[in-house]
Design a protein around this motif. Structure first.
Motif, PDB file in Angstrom:
ATOM      1  N   TRP A 107       0.599   2.171  19.109  1.00 49.60           N
ATOM      2  CA  TRP A 107      -0.392   2.593  18.114  1.00 49.60           C
ATOM      3  C   TRP A 107       0.224   3.827  17.470  1.00 49.60           C
ATOM      4  CZ3 TRP A 107      -5.275   2.714  21.767  1.00 49.60           C
ATOM      5  CH2 TRP A 107      -5.674   1.389  22.033  1.00 49.60           C
ATOM      6  N   SER A 108       0.540   3.746  16.206  1.00 50.99           N
ATOM      7  CA  SER A 108       1.234   4.858  15.566  1.00 50.99           C
ATOM      8  C   SER A 108       0.258   5.691  14.729  1.00 50.99           C
ATOM      9  CB  SER A 108       2.361   4.321  14.672  1.00 50.99           C
ATOM     10  OG  SER A 108       3.179   5.378  14.256  1.00 50.99           O
ATOM     11  N   VAL A 109       0.364   6.999  14.847  1.00 50.25           N
ATOM     12  CA  VAL A 109      -0.553   7.926  14.149  1.00 50.25           C
ATOM     13  C   VAL A 109       0.268   8.948  13.374  1.00 50.25           C
ATOM     14  CG1 VAL A 109      -2.385   9.648  14.477  1.00 50.25           C
ATOM     15  CG2 VAL A 109      -2.279   7.656  15.981  1.00 50.25           C
ATOM     16  N   MET A 110      -0.183   9.252  12.164  1.00 52.93           N
ATOM     17  CA  MET A 110       0.508  10.255  11.347  1.00 52.93           C
ATOM     18  C   MET A 110       0.562  11.588  12.092  1.00 52.93           C
ATOM     19  SD  MET A 110      -0.249  13.176   9.462  1.00 52.93           S
ATOM     20  CE  MET A 110       0.464  14.086   8.121  1.00 52.93           C
ATOM     21  N   ARG A 111       1.700  12.247  11.965  1.00 50.52           N
ATOM     22  CA  ARG A 111       1.837  13.589  12.550  1.00 50.52           C
ATOM     23  C   ARG A 111       2.573  14.466  11.538  1.00 50.52           C
ATOM     24  NH1 ARG A 111       5.323  14.070  17.892  1.00 50.52           N
ATOM     25  NH2 ARG A 111       6.911  13.558  16.370  1.00 50.52           N
ATOM     26  N   LEU A 161      -0.813   0.636  12.623  1.00 49.93           N
ATOM     27  CA  LEU A 161      -1.494   1.874  12.210  1.00 49.93           C
ATOM     28  C   LEU A 161      -2.968   1.842  12.582  1.00 49.93           C
ATOM     29  CD1 LEU A 161       0.056   2.550   8.686  1.00 49.93           C
ATOM     30  CD2 LEU A 161       0.781   3.377  10.929  1.00 49.93           C
ATOM     31  N   GLN A 162      -3.401   0.710  13.177  1.00 46.33           N
ATOM     32  CA  GLN A 162      -4.839   0.566  13.473  1.00 46.33           C
ATOM     33  C   GLN A 162      -5.091   0.682  14.976  1.00 46.33           C
ATOM     34  OE1 GLN A 162      -6.558   0.625  10.803  1.00 46.33           O
ATOM     35  NE2 GLN A 162      -5.047  -0.007   9.292  1.00 46.33           N
ATOM     36  N   GLY A 163      -4.591   1.746  15.574  1.00 49.12           N
ATOM     37  CA  GLY A 163      -4.882   2.012  16.982  1.00 49.12           C
ATOM     38  C   GLY A 163      -6.378   2.218  17.186  1.00 49.12           C
ATOM     39  N   GLY A 171       0.833  -1.211   0.000  1.00 51.88           N
ATOM     40  CA  GLY A 171       0.000   0.000   0.000  1.00 51.88           C
ATOM     41  C   GLY A 171       0.862   1.253   0.000  1.00 51.88           C
ATOM     42  N   SER A 172       0.213   2.411   0.047  1.00 56.68           N
ATOM     43  CA  SER A 172       0.950   3.683  -0.040  1.00 56.68           C
ATOM     44  C   SER A 172       1.881   3.868   1.152  1.00 56.68           C
ATOM     45  CB  SER A 172      -0.031   4.856  -0.086  1.00 56.68           C
ATOM     46  OG  SER A 172      -0.923   4.685  -1.137  1.00 56.68           O
ATOM     47  N   VAL A 173       1.378   3.606   2.368  1.00 55.82           N
ATOM     48  CA  VAL A 173       2.227   3.765   3.551  1.00 55.82           C
ATOM     49  C   VAL A 173       3.346   2.724   3.527  1.00 55.82           C
ATOM     50  CG1 VAL A 173       2.328   3.765   6.073  1.00 55.82           C
ATOM     51  CG2 VAL A 173       0.310   4.702   4.918  1.00 55.82           C
ATOM     52  N   GLY A 174       2.996   1.494   3.151  1.00 54.77           N
ATOM     53  CA  GLY A 174       3.986   0.421   3.099  1.00 54.77           C
ATOM     54  C   GLY A 174       5.118   0.750   2.140  1.00 54.77           C
ATOM     55  N   GLU A 191     -13.992   3.824  -6.807  1.00 53.81           N
ATOM     56  CA  GLU A 191     -12.838   3.118  -7.375  1.00 53.81           C
ATOM     57  C   GLU A 191     -11.964   2.558  -6.246  1.00 53.81           C
ATOM     58  OE1 GLU A 191     -11.944   2.859 -10.687  1.00 53.81           O
ATOM     59  OE2 GLU A 191      -9.937   2.031 -10.389  1.00 53.81           O
ATOM     60  N   ARG A 192     -11.692   3.385  -5.230  1.00 54.29           N
ATOM     61  CA  ARG A 192     -10.835   2.946  -4.116  1.00 54.29           C
ATOM     62  C   ARG A 192     -11.540   1.884  -3.278  1.00 54.29           C
ATOM     63  NH1 ARG A 192      -6.781   1.879  -3.320  1.00 54.29           N
ATOM     64  NH2 ARG A 192      -6.098   2.746  -1.367  1.00 54.29           N
ATOM     65  N   GLU A 193     -12.854   2.096  -3.064  1.00 54.36           N
ATOM     66  CA  GLU A 193     -13.576   1.176  -2.201  1.00 54.36           C
ATOM     67  C   GLU A 193     -13.640  -0.213  -2.826  1.00 54.36           C
ATOM     68  OE1 GLU A 193     -16.030   3.180   0.925  1.00 54.36           O
ATOM     69  OE2 GLU A 193     -17.349   2.923  -0.788  1.00 54.36           O
ATOM     70  N   ASP A 210       3.891 -13.249  -0.302  1.00 57.57           N
ATOM     71  CA  ASP A 210       2.463 -13.138  -0.617  1.00 57.57           C
ATOM     72  C   ASP A 210       1.660 -13.408   0.663  1.00 57.57           C
ATOM     73  OD1 ASP A 210      -0.117 -13.370  -1.483  1.00 57.57           O
ATOM     74  OD2 ASP A 210       0.306 -14.818  -3.075  1.00 57.57           O
ATOM     75  N   TYR A 211       0.797 -12.458   1.051  1.00 57.68           N
ATOM     76  CA  TYR A 211       0.099 -12.625   2.335  1.00 57.68           C
ATOM     77  C   TYR A 211      -0.999 -13.688   2.278  1.00 57.68           C
ATOM     78  CZ  TYR A 211      -3.238  -9.104   0.435  1.00 57.68           C
ATOM     79  OH  TYR A 211      -4.121  -8.396  -0.336  1.00 57.68           O
ATOM     80  N   THR A 212      -1.291 -14.202   1.067  1.00 50.32           N
ATOM     81  CA  THR A 212      -2.295 -15.273   1.002  1.00 50.32           C
ATOM     82  C   THR A 212      -1.652 -16.653   1.210  1.00 50.32           C
ATOM     83  OG1 THR A 212      -2.078 -15.417  -1.405  1.00 50.32           O
ATOM     84  CG2 THR A 212      -3.806 -13.969  -0.567  1.00 50.32           C
ATOM     85  N   CYS A 270       2.787  -8.715   1.059  1.00 51.55           N
ATOM     86  CA  CYS A 270       1.994  -7.930   0.105  1.00 51.55           C
ATOM     87  C   CYS A 270       1.259  -8.889  -0.817  1.00 51.55           C
ATOM     88  CB  CYS A 270       2.894  -7.001  -0.707  1.00 51.55           C
ATOM     89  SG  CYS A 270       4.029  -7.875  -1.803  1.00 51.55           S
ATOM     90  N   GLY A 271       0.333  -8.343  -1.611  1.00 56.21           N
ATOM     91  CA  GLY A 271      -0.356  -9.158  -2.611  1.00 56.21           C
ATOM     92  C   GLY A 271       0.549  -9.345  -3.827  1.00 56.21           C
ATOM     93  N   GLN A 272       0.203 -10.353  -4.632  1.00 59.35           N
ATOM     94  CA  GLN A 272       1.044 -10.613  -5.814  1.00 59.35           C
ATOM     95  C   GLN A 272       1.122  -9.404  -6.731  1.00 59.35           C
ATOM     96  OE1 GLN A 272      -0.484 -14.212  -7.541  1.00 59.35           O
ATOM     97  NE2 GLN A 272       0.886 -15.484  -6.313  1.00 59.35           N
ATOM     98  N   ARG A 273      -0.001  -8.649  -6.797  1.00 56.87           N
ATOM     99  CA  ARG A 273      -0.035  -7.502  -7.717  1.00 56.87           C
ATOM    100  C   ARG A 273       0.921  -6.397  -7.282  1.00 56.87           C
ATOM    101  NH1 ARG A 273      -5.794  -4.429  -6.382  1.00 56.87           N
ATOM    102  NH2 ARG A 273      -5.368  -4.065  -4.197  1.00 56.87           N
ATOM    103  N   SER A 274       1.362  -6.432  -6.015  1.00 60.78           N
ATOM    104  CA  SER A 274       2.238  -5.365  -5.508  1.00 60.78           C
ATOM    105  C   SER A 274       3.720  -5.749  -5.515  1.00 60.78           C
ATOM    106  CB  SER A 274       1.853  -5.006  -4.065  1.00 60.78           C
ATOM    107  OG  SER A 274       0.523  -4.612  -3.998  1.00 60.78           O
ATOM    108  N   THR A 275       4.023  -7.006  -5.877  1.00 59.17           N
ATOM    109  CA  THR A 275       5.411  -7.472  -5.776  1.00 59.17           C
ATOM    110  C   THR A 275       6.367  -6.571  -6.553  1.00 59.17           C
ATOM    111  OG1 THR A 275       4.538  -9.681  -5.622  1.00 59.17           O
ATOM    112  CG2 THR A 275       6.881  -9.520  -5.975  1.00 59.17           C
TER     113      THR A 275
END
Ligand SMILES: NC(=O)c1ccc[n+]([C@@H]2O[C@H](COP(=O)([O-])OP(=O)(O)OC[C@H]3O[C@@H](n4cnc5c(N)ncnc54)[C@H](OP(=O)(O)O)[C@@H]3O)[C@@H](O)[C@H]2O)c1
Length: 365
Positions: free
Chosen positions: A309-313, A268-270, A186-189, A350-352, A225-227, A207-212
């Motif tokens: 729990w990490s939060v963007m600053r 990132l999911q605090g 993903g973008s943060v990753g 599109e994102r959803e 691959d996370y699957t 990551c997914g195969q599409r992101s390799t």
């Protein structure tokens, strides 16, 4: 030139300070995408003639050229953070921006009218960037390198500052350390991979195969691959830090069990926002703080690790380094599709639907 009642000035030297300030006062409306009620993409309303607040002394008015769509925008649209945002509806979504300085407050020192800049707002900012004019504090902005388009620049700051906060400010990663990024595609990753490689770390990701291809291009040494069922067996190393962008029970279990003693697990999911939404700002905030402390103590005892729990600053020094790396081509967040600002609802669909791998960016005519 006049737009929406605003006189757009050309350069800092063309006009004395009192003229810039009077231009700020004259500015009254803009076009923006509003959330008037929480729900699906259909609640996004593109409107003209939307009131624009005054620009404060340390603030900068940006003529927006591009804003990126972050997962936080989709969540906020659906009601995430409602304990804070519901009384303030309608709100404007959007954290990232790239554009030109259109006016500056009288305490702004380093930016001048006409300069191209990019930057990001804090997650709790009330007035976002899905607008043809956005207002950010001077310290949240930096001059855009000419080598970056507005679209590419808008994709970077929120994701990269999130990764910076976790890895550089909290875990304080060092050259030679080993890092695992769960959700590295993903973008943060991806931003996290580039930042860790710039420090000189070894990086493994799931990551997914599409992101390799993207994670390898960013410099990750290992992409799993996370699957696949045997992620744990494929991770031969013990890690100094784990950045978990997914934050599910199984990723927490994976991350906390592959750390060295003294290592850092950062999710990132605090739960601060979700608990505040459930129990109210005060009770929820207190319950979340108690839960975090309890988990920190538990992991220190059971695993000998630090749990966060990490939060963007927003962080001006970090933004400077991020900008430098981006200008050298050493930090990229790939953009998959662009939409016009008026088509923000389509961009959210599109994102959803998770149809795209990279970022979706809204371009502002
Ligand atoms: N705490 C904060 O301050 C903060 C700040 C920014 C973002 N966030 C949160 O962090 C998360 C990531 O943000 P983002 O901007 O990077 O989102 P993004 O660009 O949409 O990326 C999400 C990625 O997650 C990957 N993924 C999904 N399930 C996975 C799993 N089980 N294992 C590994 N990877 C998985 C997908 O990768 P593939 O494409 O490879 O399948 C997808 O590309 C979001 O939930 C966002 O809300 C939090």
């Amino acid at each position: 030139m006049r737009r929406h009642g605003l006189q757009t000035l050309k350069t800092a030297t063309d006009f004395p300070v009192d003229v810039w300030i009077s231009s700020v006062r004259r500015l009254s409306t803009c076009s923006a995408v509003l959330v008037t009620r929480f729900g699906g993409p259909e609640v996004l309303e593109y409107r003209t003639g939307v009131g624009l607040p005054d620009v404060g002394p340390n603030e900068v008015l940006i003529r927006t050229r591009a804003v990126s769509v972050n997962p936080l925008d989709l969540r906020m649209r659906g009601g995430y953070g409602k304990s804070l945002f519901k009384p303030l509806l309608p709100i404007v979504l959007g954290r990232d921006v790239s554009g030109e300085v259109s006016a500056v407050g009288n305490a702004v020192r380093h930016l001048q009218i006409g300069e191209e800049v990019f930057g990001a707002l804090h997650p709790t900012a009330i007035r976002g960037t899905y607008s043809d004019y956005a207002i950010l504090a001077e310290e949240q902005l930096i001059r855009k390198p000419a080598s970056l388009s507005h679209v590419d620049a808008a994709a970077i700051p929120f994701a990269a500052l999130t990764a910076w906060r976790a890895l550089r400010s909290t875990a304080r990663i060092q050259k030679g350390q080993k890092l695992l990024i769960i959700g590295g595609g993903g973008s943060v990753g991806l931003a996290a991979i580039y930042l860790a490689k710039a420090v000189g770390c070894y990086v493994a990701v799931t990551c997914g195969q599409r992101s390799t291809k993207n994670v390898k291009e960013a410099g990750a040494e290992q992409a799993i691959d996370y699957t696949s069922e045997d992620i744990r067996e494929q991770l031969k190393d013990r890690f100094d830090a784990v950045l978990d962008t997914i934050g599910m029970p199984e990723t927490e279990s994976l991350g906390t069990n592959v750390l060295k003693r003294g290592g850092h697990y950062l999710t990132l999911q605090g739960e601060i926002v979700s608990m505040a939404d459930k129990y109210g700002l005060v009770a929820g905030g207190a319950a979340a703080a108690a839960k975090l402390v309890q988990k920190q103590m538990q992991y220190r005892q059971s695993h000998g690790i630090e749990y966060w729990w990490s939060v963007m600053r927003t962080d001006s020094e970090a933004l400077e380094e991020i900008c430098r790396l981006a200008s050298e081509g050493r930090l990229k967040v790939p953009v998959e599709r662009t939409f016009s600002l008026a088509d923000a609802a389509e961009a959210h669909r599109e994102r959803e639907g998770k149809k795209t791998v990279g970022k979706v960016v809204l371009e502002v005519e």
